[in-house]
Enzyme design. Structure first.
Site, PDB file in Angstrom:
ATOM      1  N   LYS A 238     -51.152 -15.067 -31.444  1.00  0.00           N
ATOM      2  CA  LYS A 238     -50.369 -16.006 -30.626  1.00  0.00           C
ATOM      3  C   LYS A 238     -48.914 -15.552 -30.503  1.00  0.00           C
ATOM      4  CE  LYS A 238     -49.244 -19.624 -28.348  1.00  0.00           C
ATOM      5  NZ  LYS A 238     -49.681 -19.838 -26.966  1.00  0.00           N
ATOM      6  N   CYS A 292     -41.083 -22.018 -26.489  1.00  0.00           N
ATOM      7  CA  CYS A 292     -42.118 -21.067 -26.899  1.00  0.00           C
ATOM      8  C   CYS A 292     -41.628 -19.638 -26.786  1.00  0.00           C
ATOM      9  CB  CYS A 292     -43.354 -21.310 -26.058  1.00  0.00           C
ATOM     10  SG  CYS A 292     -43.954 -23.000 -26.252  1.00  0.00           S
TER      11      CYS A 292
HETATM   12  N1  LIG Z   1     -45.731 -26.529 -24.602  1.00  0.00           N
HETATM   13  C1  LIG Z   1     -46.544 -25.480 -24.423  1.00  0.00           C
HETATM   14  O1  LIG Z   1     -46.701 -24.963 -23.310  1.00  0.00           O
HETATM   15  C2  LIG Z   1     -47.276 -24.920 -25.587  1.00  0.00           C
HETATM   16  C3  LIG Z   1     -46.885 -25.227 -26.892  1.00  0.00           C
HETATM   17  N2  LIG Z   1     -47.574 -24.662 -27.921  1.00  0.00           N
HETATM   18  C4  LIG Z   1     -47.225 -25.008 -29.301  1.00  0.00           C
HETATM   19  O2  LIG Z   1     -47.638 -26.368 -29.509  1.00  0.00           O
HETATM   20  C5  LIG Z   1     -46.813 -26.990 -30.483  1.00  0.00           C
HETATM   21  C6  LIG Z   1     -46.362 -28.340 -29.923  1.00  0.00           C
HETATM   22  O3  LIG Z   1     -45.647 -28.081 -28.758  1.00  0.00           O
HETATM   23  P1  LIG Z   1     -45.504 -29.214 -27.627  1.00  0.00           P
HETATM   24  O4  LIG Z   1     -46.726 -30.066 -27.541  1.00  0.00           O
HETATM   25  O5  LIG Z   1     -45.020 -28.542 -26.399  1.00  0.00           O
HETATM   26  O6  LIG Z   1     -44.320 -30.105 -28.256  1.00  0.00           O
HETATM   27  P2  LIG Z   1     -43.712 -31.466 -27.677  1.00  0.00           P
HETATM   28  O7  LIG Z   1     -42.281 -31.454 -28.049  1.00  0.00           O
HETATM   29  O8  LIG Z   1     -44.111 -31.665 -26.261  1.00  0.00           O
HETATM   30  O9  LIG Z   1     -44.487 -32.602 -28.524  1.00  0.00           O
HETATM   31  C7  LIG Z   1     -44.383 -32.659 -29.912  1.00  0.00           C
HETATM   32  C8  LIG Z   1     -44.824 -34.061 -30.347  1.00  0.00           C
HETATM   33  O10 LIG Z   1     -44.902 -34.073 -31.790  1.00  0.00           O
HETATM   34  C9  LIG Z   1     -44.325 -35.278 -32.259  1.00  0.00           C
HETATM   35  N3  LIG Z   1     -43.939 -35.091 -33.663  1.00  0.00           N
HETATM   36  C10 LIG Z   1     -42.796 -34.573 -34.131  1.00  0.00           C
HETATM   37  N4  LIG Z   1     -42.833 -34.585 -35.498  1.00  0.00           N
HETATM   38  C11 LIG Z   1     -44.052 -35.087 -35.866  1.00  0.00           C
HETATM   39  C12 LIG Z   1     -44.711 -35.330 -37.111  1.00  0.00           C
HETATM   40  N5  LIG Z   1     -44.119 -35.050 -38.276  1.00  0.00           N
HETATM   41  N6  LIG Z   1     -45.952 -35.857 -37.094  1.00  0.00           N
HETATM   42  C13 LIG Z   1     -46.555 -36.152 -35.924  1.00  0.00           C
HETATM   43  N7  LIG Z   1     -45.992 -35.936 -34.704  1.00  0.00           N
HETATM   44  C14 LIG Z   1     -44.756 -35.410 -34.691  1.00  0.00           C
HETATM   45  C15 LIG Z   1     -43.186 -35.569 -31.312  1.00  0.00           C
HETATM   46  O11 LIG Z   1     -42.836 -36.933 -31.385  1.00  0.00           O
HETATM   47  C16 LIG Z   1     -43.818 -35.159 -29.968  1.00  0.00           C
HETATM   48  O12 LIG Z   1     -44.500 -36.253 -29.395  1.00  0.00           O
HETATM   49  C17 LIG Z   1     -45.692 -25.992 -30.780  1.00  0.00           C
HETATM   50  O13 LIG Z   1     -46.030 -25.290 -31.948  1.00  0.00           O
HETATM   51  C18 LIG Z   1     -45.758 -25.025 -29.598  1.00  0.00           C
HETATM   52  O14 LIG Z   1     -45.318 -23.731 -29.958  1.00  0.00           O
HETATM   53  C19 LIG Z   1     -48.628 -23.812 -27.724  1.00  0.00           C
HETATM   54  C20 LIG Z   1     -49.032 -23.510 -26.453  1.00  0.00           C
HETATM   55  C21 LIG Z   1     -48.392 -24.029 -25.306  1.00  0.00           C
HETATM   56  C1  LIG Z   2     -47.943 -15.248 -23.194  1.00  0.00           C
HETATM   57  C2  LIG Z   2     -47.817 -16.401 -22.260  1.00  0.00           C
HETATM   58  O1  LIG Z   2     -47.985 -16.281 -21.070  1.00  0.00           O
HETATM   59  N1  LIG Z   2     -47.510 -17.595 -22.818  1.00  0.00           N
HETATM   60  C3  LIG Z   2     -47.441 -18.761 -21.989  1.00  0.00           C
HETATM   61  C4  LIG Z   2     -46.101 -19.446 -22.247  1.00  0.00           C
HETATM   62  O2  LIG Z   2     -46.016 -20.507 -21.360  1.00  0.00           O
HETATM   63  P1  LIG Z   2     -44.574 -21.223 -21.037  1.00  0.00           P
HETATM   64  O3  LIG Z   2     -44.908 -22.617 -20.618  1.00  0.00           O
HETATM   65  O4  LIG Z   2     -43.631 -21.007 -22.150  1.00  0.00           O
HETATM   66  O5  LIG Z   2     -44.013 -20.557 -19.729  1.00  0.00           O
HETATM   67  P2  LIG Z   2     -43.759 -19.078 -19.231  1.00  0.00           P
HETATM   68  O6  LIG Z   2     -44.443 -18.980 -17.924  1.00  0.00           O
HETATM   69  O7  LIG Z   2     -44.063 -18.064 -20.245  1.00  0.00           O
HETATM   70  O8  LIG Z   2     -42.153 -19.127 -18.964  1.00  0.00           O
HETATM   71  C5  LIG Z   2     -41.252 -19.152 -20.032  1.00  0.00           C
HETATM   72  C6  LIG Z   2     -39.876 -18.923 -19.401  1.00  0.00           C
HETATM   73  O9  LIG Z   2     -39.798 -17.583 -18.894  1.00  0.00           O
HETATM   74  C7  LIG Z   2     -39.459 -17.594 -17.511  1.00  0.00           C
HETATM   75  N2  LIG Z   2     -40.194 -16.504 -16.875  1.00  0.00           N
HETATM   76  C8  LIG Z   2     -41.568 -16.494 -16.937  1.00  0.00           C
HETATM   77  C9  LIG Z   2     -42.259 -15.443 -16.381  1.00  0.00           C
HETATM   78  C10 LIG Z   2     -41.551 -14.391 -15.742  1.00  0.00           C
HETATM   79  O10 LIG Z   2     -42.126 -13.435 -15.219  1.00  0.00           O
HETATM   80  N3  LIG Z   2     -40.179 -14.450 -15.698  1.00  0.00           N
HETATM   81  C11 LIG Z   2     -39.481 -15.482 -16.254  1.00  0.00           C
HETATM   82  O11 LIG Z   2     -38.266 -15.504 -16.207  1.00  0.00           O
HETATM   83  C12 LIG Z   2     -39.849 -18.971 -17.013  1.00  0.00           C
HETATM   84  O12 LIG Z   2     -39.044 -19.361 -15.921  1.00  0.00           O
HETATM   85  C13 LIG Z   2     -39.576 -19.848 -18.237  1.00  0.00           C
HETATM   86  O13 LIG Z   2     -38.213 -20.226 -18.291  1.00  0.00           O
HETATM   87  O14 LIG Z   2     -46.023 -19.900 -23.582  1.00  0.00           O
HETATM   88  C14 LIG Z   2     -47.068 -20.813 -23.959  1.00  0.00           C
HETATM   89  C15 LIG Z   2     -46.804 -21.235 -25.380  1.00  0.00           C
HETATM   90  O15 LIG Z   2     -47.188 -20.560 -26.291  1.00  0.00           O
HETATM   91  O16 LIG Z   2     -46.198 -22.291 -25.486  1.00  0.00           O
HETATM   92  C16 LIG Z   2     -48.404 -20.112 -23.809  1.00  0.00           C
HETATM   93  O17 LIG Z   2     -49.456 -20.971 -24.212  1.00  0.00           O
HETATM   94  C17 LIG Z   2     -48.567 -19.688 -22.376  1.00  0.00           C
HETATM   95  O18 LIG Z   2     -49.821 -19.014 -22.225  1.00  0.00           O
END
Ligand SMILES: NC(=O)C1=CN([C@@H]2O[C@H](COP(=O)(O)OP(=O)(O)OC[C@H]3O[C@@H](n4cnc5c(N)ncnc54)[C@H](O)[C@@H]3O)[C@@H](O)[C@H]2O)C=CC1
Ligand SMILES: CC(=O)N[C@@H]1[C@@H](OP(=O)(O)OP(=O)(O)OC[C@H]2O[C@@H](n3ccc(=O)[nH]c3=O)[C@H](O)[C@@H]2O)O[C@H](C(=O)O)[C@@H](O)[C@@H]1O
Length: 468
Positions: A238, A292
């Protein structure tokens, strides 16, 4: 031997046949708790509820819990999620609570989906994860499985999560299972991703943990389940994916600066370069936001003592794009004869990515503060941010989308191209436009458009290099 699992018992170390285990899971006899009901946690909890029929979501935010228990969805623009939350709450498959320990006592599968952030010193901040792990430990039973879906520095599961669970629960580590099963989902397509857009990566701290995790995700996902040799590899998969992206975006941004110097259109060059299979150059832009991609490199550099110039340099290039954007803007204002001490600049799109409601590390924030430092009045439009959530944006004066073209701004910057902007009349701004993401169809307007590393449509010949 009974082929029936006692309700609430775990699958780790069970003597049941695998078909009986799958039946127990999908019959609701293996209760699931999902910790964190945010952009990723709520979709995940809803899919677990849809499959298991017995899932409790845990969040520290009472408003989130109350919203979910009303069958409502606070995560915007996730196709299908609002309906799935409504349905699973209505049929009793999903409920939410702030009481993490009570949820842990009832559950036999515990899924961590809480945020994993950075300290001010750019070191991994696992305090939220630790709080959730301790709550789980307080309710952990033999046979339970704990799943780390949050993105964490490699080795977190074996070096931190397992020992803490054992210490708080008083159980021996071989009495319960732990697996790293990182979430590979993109906001805006969460349900389809969780259900199988990509292979699901599963890494157990031991073979039995991996087996149970693979069995559970075999019910959630219709894609391949890839079981890695151990939890650390699953965590590394990841983080490596995210670091790959950050470094490649930095390459695209650096190439954009060369394209400016050679008076060529970087987007055309990238698009054509990417026609051969070994090339996947990403897109240049005003910066890399979200919690992220700009964070994950620090899950390596801030977690391991390795001599590394590459990842910090890529981070510096990406973080430098905000200032690069501001310097372009200053040149544009000068070229268009705007020499007032307090010009007005309108930023379109403040969140980190189009159509996603997340401000963490958004490039608009350093752009706005840099402009404010130079005396520029900064206005901002973002349909993803309600007026009552504008509080964090104290450098930016809020403007409604409907009023955007009436602002008499001296320049307009598209930082994040939300879908609503496609309907804007770009000529009505009567100002030069810095299109940070190359999102404007230049054929649709006579407005002078500037792009990062791109050709500048409708820009007078004497307004700098790299123009049509
Ligand atoms: N947002 C994305 O696109 C992605 C995020 N991730 C990973 O997923 C994880 C969560 O990210 P998001 O859902 O985006 O975060 P988020 O900020 O959208 O949501 C986090 C939630 O957890 C809650 N929270 C905080 N402390 C807590 C606790 N102690 N117990 C229970 N709930 C608690 C918050 O109130 C909030 O509702 C991170 O590790 C991130 O790296 C992985 C893939 C994609
Ligand atoms: C390797 C990969 O593509 N990871 C994805 C990424 O999604 P995330 O929502 O963070 O968005 P993103 O498309 O990577 O963009 C992140 C940031 O980078 C910028 N961005 C993105 C692609 C690009 O070519 N240029 C650029 O400047 C975007 O505007 C944004 O500000 O991070 C997610 C995560 O781990 O949270 C992951 O699940 C997603 O698959």
């Amino acid at each position: 031997m009974s082929q029936q699992l006692d309700h609430g018992a775990g699958l780790y170390g069970t003597e049941l046949s695998e078909p009986a285990q799958r039946e127990a899971f999908t019959n609701g006899d293996v209760p699931v708790a999902v910790y964190g009901l945010g952009k990723m946690g709520l979709p995940l909890a809803a899919v677990y509820a849809d499959v298991s029929g017995n899932t409790i979501g845990v969040d520290i935010d009472e408003e989130v819990v109350e919203t979910v228990n009303r069958g409502e969805c606070h995560v915007k623009r996730e196709p299908g999620l609002a309906d799935l939350v409504s349905e699973t709450v209505a049929d009793g498959s999903l409920r939410a609570t702030t009481d993490a320990t009570a949820a842990a006592a009832d559950a036999a599968v515990h899924v961590l989906m809480v945020p994993t952030l950075l300290t001010d010193e750019q070191e991994p901040d696992l305090s939220i994860l630790t709080a959730a792990v301790e709550s789980i430990g307080a309710g952990l039973s033999p046979g339970d499985l704990v799943i780390v879906e949050s993105t964490v520095p490699p080795r977190t599961t074996v070096d931190h999560v397992v020992p803490r669970l054992a210490e708080v629960s008083g159980l021996d580590p071989d009495e319960f299972g732990v697996a790293a099963c990182p979430e590979r989902t993109v906001s805006g397509e969460a349900l389809q991703d969780i259900r199988g857009t990509h292979p699901k990566v599963v890494g157990g701290v031991d073979s039995e943990s991996g087996r149970v995790a693979a069995l559970l995700y075999g019910e959630l996902s219709d894609n391949e389940i890839i079981e890695t040799s151990d939890a650390t590899i699953a965590e590394a998969v990841k983080v490596f994916e995210g670091v790959y992206r950050d470094v490649n975006i930095a390459l695209a941004n650096q190439l954009a600066t060369y394209a400016e110097a050679m008076d060529a259109d970087v987007t055309e060059a990238i698009d054509v370069a990417n026609t051969q299979p070994f090339c996947e150059i990403h897109d240049p832009g005003p910066g890399v936001g979200g919690h992220c991609i700009p964070v994950y490199p620090y899950f390596l550099t801030g977690a391991f003592d390795v001599d590394d110039d590459l990842l910090p340099t890529a981070r510096a290039v990406n973080d430098g794009m905000a200032d690069y954007t501001v310097s372009m803007l200053e040149a544009i204002l000068a070229a268009h004869g705007v020499d007032r001490d307090d010009p007005t600049v309108l930023l379109l799109g403040l969140t980190y990515k189009a159509n996603i409601e997340e401000l963490r590390n958004a490039p608009s924030l350093p752009i706005a503060s840099h402009l404010r430092e130079t005396g520029v009045k900064v206005l901002g439009v973002d349909p993803m941010i309600d007026s009552d959530d504008w509080g964090d944006l104290d450098d930016i004066e809020r403007v409604d989308l409907a009023d955007a073209t009436a602002q008499q701004a001296d320049a307009v910057v598209v930082v994040t191209p939300h879908e609503e902007f496609a309907a804007l009349d770009w000529d009505a701004f009567d100002a030069p436009i810095l299109d940070g993401r190359g999102s404007i169809d230049a054929d649709a307007t006579d407005a002078p458009i500037y792009r990062i590393g791109g050709v500048w449509p409708n820009v007078p010949a004497d307004h700098g290099s790299n123009h049509e």
